[in-house]
Design a protein around this motif. Structure first.
Motif, mmCIF file in Angstrom:
data_model
loop_
_atom_site.group_PDB
_atom_site.id
_atom_site.type_symbol
_atom_site.label_atom_id
_atom_site.label_comp_id
_atom_site.label_asym_id
_atom_site.label_seq_id
_atom_site.Cartn_x
_atom_site.Cartn_y
_atom_site.Cartn_z
ATOM 1 N N MET A 1 9.337 -14.120 -11.727
ATOM 2 C CA MET A 1 8.298 -14.688 -10.876
ATOM 3 C C MET A 1 6.981 -14.023 -11.237
ATOM 4 N N LYS A 2 5.913 -14.815 -11.278
ATOM 5 C CA LYS A 2 4.609 -14.252 -11.639
ATOM 6 C C LYS A 2 4.065 -13.407 -10.489
ATOM 7 N N GLU A 3 3.382 -12.320 -10.860
ATOM 8 C CA GLU A 3 2.759 -11.457 -9.853
ATOM 9 C C GLU A 3 1.405 -12.040 -9.473
ATOM 10 N N LEU A 4 1.192 -12.246 -8.188
ATOM 11 C CA LEU A 4 -0.085 -12.751 -7.680
ATOM 12 C C LEU A 4 -1.132 -11.643 -7.683
ATOM 13 N N PHE A 5 -0.742 -10.468 -7.187
ATOM 14 C CA PHE A 5 -1.570 -9.268 -7.162
ATOM 15 C C PHE A 5 -0.684 -8.128 -6.674
ATOM 16 N N SER A 6 -1.218 -6.926 -6.667
ATOM 17 C CA SER A 6 -0.458 -5.793 -6.133
ATOM 18 C C SER A 6 -1.368 -4.952 -5.248
ATOM 19 N N ILE A 7 -0.727 -4.230 -4.358
ATOM 20 C CA ILE A 7 -1.427 -3.308 -3.461
ATOM 21 C C ILE A 7 -0.765 -1.954 -3.646
ATOM 22 N N ASP A 8 -1.526 -0.980 -4.092
ATOM 23 C CA ASP A 8 -1.000 0.384 -4.237
ATOM 24 C C ASP A 8 -2.043 1.329 -3.680
ATOM 25 N N LEU A 9 -1.776 1.855 -2.492
ATOM 26 C CA LEU A 9 -2.751 2.729 -1.840
ATOM 27 C C LEU A 9 -2.809 4.107 -2.475
ATOM 28 N N LYS A 10 -1.794 4.476 -3.233
ATOM 29 C CA LYS A 10 -1.733 5.792 -3.883
ATOM 30 C C LYS A 10 -1.998 6.913 -2.868
ATOM 31 N N ASP A 11 -1.511 6.708 -1.649
ATOM 32 C CA ASP A 11 -1.688 7.685 -0.572
ATOM 33 C C ASP A 11 -0.446 8.554 -0.398
ATOM 34 N N TYR A 12 0.362 8.653 -1.424
ATOM 35 C CA TYR A 12 1.635 9.354 -1.392
ATOM 36 C C TYR A 12 1.727 10.307 -2.580
ATOM 37 N N ASP A 13 2.676 11.201 -2.497
ATOM 38 C CA ASP A 13 2.979 12.079 -3.617
ATOM 39 C C ASP A 13 3.907 11.313 -4.556
ATOM 40 N N PRO A 14 3.561 11.171 -5.836
ATOM 41 C CA PRO A 14 4.407 10.398 -6.746
ATOM 42 C C PRO A 14 5.825 10.942 -6.881
ATOM 43 N N ASN A 15 6.037 12.193 -6.455
ATOM 44 C CA ASN A 15 7.375 12.788 -6.503
ATOM 45 C C ASN A 15 8.205 12.475 -5.265
ATOM 46 N N ASP A 16 7.599 11.803 -4.272
ATOM 47 C CA ASP A 16 8.336 11.434 -3.055
ATOM 48 C C ASP A 16 9.447 10.440 -3.394
ATOM 49 N N SER A 17 10.444 10.381 -2.516
ATOM 50 C CA SER A 17 11.501 9.382 -2.696
ATOM 51 C C SER A 17 10.931 8.003 -2.375
ATOM 52 N N VAL A 18 11.575 6.961 -2.898
ATOM 53 C CA VAL A 18 11.094 5.593 -2.727
ATOM 54 C C VAL A 18 12.076 4.806 -1.867
ATOM 55 N N PHE A 19 11.547 4.183 -0.817
ATOM 56 C CA PHE A 19 12.327 3.264 0.005
ATOM 57 C C PHE A 19 11.894 1.854 -0.370
ATOM 58 N N ARG A 20 12.834 1.071 -0.909
ATOM 59 C CA ARG A 20 12.522 -0.290 -1.337
ATOM 60 C C ARG A 20 13.021 -1.285 -0.300
ATOM 61 N N MET B 1 3.482 -6.966 -5.000
ATOM 62 C CA MET B 1 4.072 -5.636 -4.852
ATOM 63 C C MET B 1 3.165 -4.803 -3.953
ATOM 64 N N ARG B 2 3.783 -4.131 -2.989
ATOM 65 C CA ARG B 2 3.045 -3.259 -2.065
ATOM 66 C C ARG B 2 3.668 -1.872 -2.116
ATOM 67 N N ARG B 3 2.826 -0.861 -2.369
ATOM 68 C CA ARG B 3 3.286 0.535 -2.375
ATOM 69 C C ARG B 3 2.318 1.366 -1.535
ATOM 70 N N GLN B 4 2.892 2.141 -0.632
ATOM 71 C CA GLN B 4 2.084 3.051 0.170
ATOM 72 C C GLN B 4 3.004 4.075 0.816
ATOM 73 N N ASN C 1 7.602 12.168 3.299
ATOM 74 C CA ASN C 1 7.911 12.332 1.880
ATOM 75 C C ASN C 1 8.596 11.106 1.281
ATOM 76 N N THR C 2 8.148 9.928 1.732
ATOM 77 C CA THR C 2 8.752 8.682 1.266
ATOM 78 C C THR C 2 7.660 7.658 0.945
ATOM 79 N N ILE C 3 7.870 6.968 -0.162
ATOM 80 C CA ILE C 3 6.998 5.870 -0.565
ATOM 81 C C ILE C 3 7.652 4.569 -0.103
ATOM 82 N N PHE C 4 6.886 3.744 0.600
ATOM 83 C CA PHE C 4 7.362 2.407 0.994
ATOM 84 C C PHE C 4 6.973 1.456 -0.130
#
Length: 172
Positions: A1-20, A86-89, A96-99
């Motif tokens: 599926m084509k990506e329309l746009f993404s939102i990444d607030l980069k308000d997290y530590d990149p080493n945090d665990s990811v909750f998808r 895609m939304r990441r924040q 200590n978790t990235i949504f």
């Protein structure tokens, strides 16, 4: 599926665990108006849809979530891809978790009959209802939305931007 746009607030530590939490959302146009979930309490519009369960087929999730949130029954043969966001924040629930949420948007049609909603507690609290609305009105309402919950504001900003892209796609 084509990506329309993404939102990444980069308000997290990149080493945090990811909750998808991937989600499927419906773009339903009927008689030149769009079917949306309207929160009576919070005064915003969002596309009908929600979380995809582990192992669940995305079109099954789409139909289930649309039926639960607004009581519309999706015609499976009408489902076609629109695009994803895609939304990441930083998680607002767990330290200590990235949504991370891939939101898959689909064009679809629904049967004429409307069935009873089956809302979660937070959806009942937000007073979700089905509302057919002019796309410009939905964009205007979401543009003005403010909340004490920044997490919700990001969601509504996403929905506003998708509404704008739907409007462009429809040539309006």
């Amino acid at each position: 599926m084509k990506e329309l746009f993404s939102i990444d607030l980069k308000d997290y530590d990149p080493n945090d665990s990811v909750f998808r939490r991937p989600s499927a959302r419906a773009v339903i146009i009927k008689d030149n108006i769009i079917a949306m979930v309207y929160s009576v309490k919070e005064r915003y519009y969002k596309f009908p849809g929600g979380g995809i369960k582990d192992g669940e087929d995305i079109s099954v999730a789409l139909a289930r979530e649309v039926k639960e949130e607004v009581g519309l029954v999706v015609k499976p043969e009408s489902i076609s891809e629109f695009g994803s966001v895609m939304r990441r924040q930083k998680s607002n629930y767990t330290d200590n978790t990235i949504f991370e949420q891939e939101n898959y948007y689909f064009w679809c049609e629904c049967e004429e009959n409307v069935v009873d909603q089956n809302l979660d507690d937070y959806e009942k609290e937000a007073e979700f209802i089905l509302k057919y609305v002019d796309i410009d009105e939905a964009i205007k309402v979401n543009s003005e939305y403010k909340s004490d919950d920044f997490f919700d504001e990001i969601m509504i900003q996403r929905e506003k931007k998708v509404l704008e892209l739907v409007k462009i796609h429809l040539g309006r």
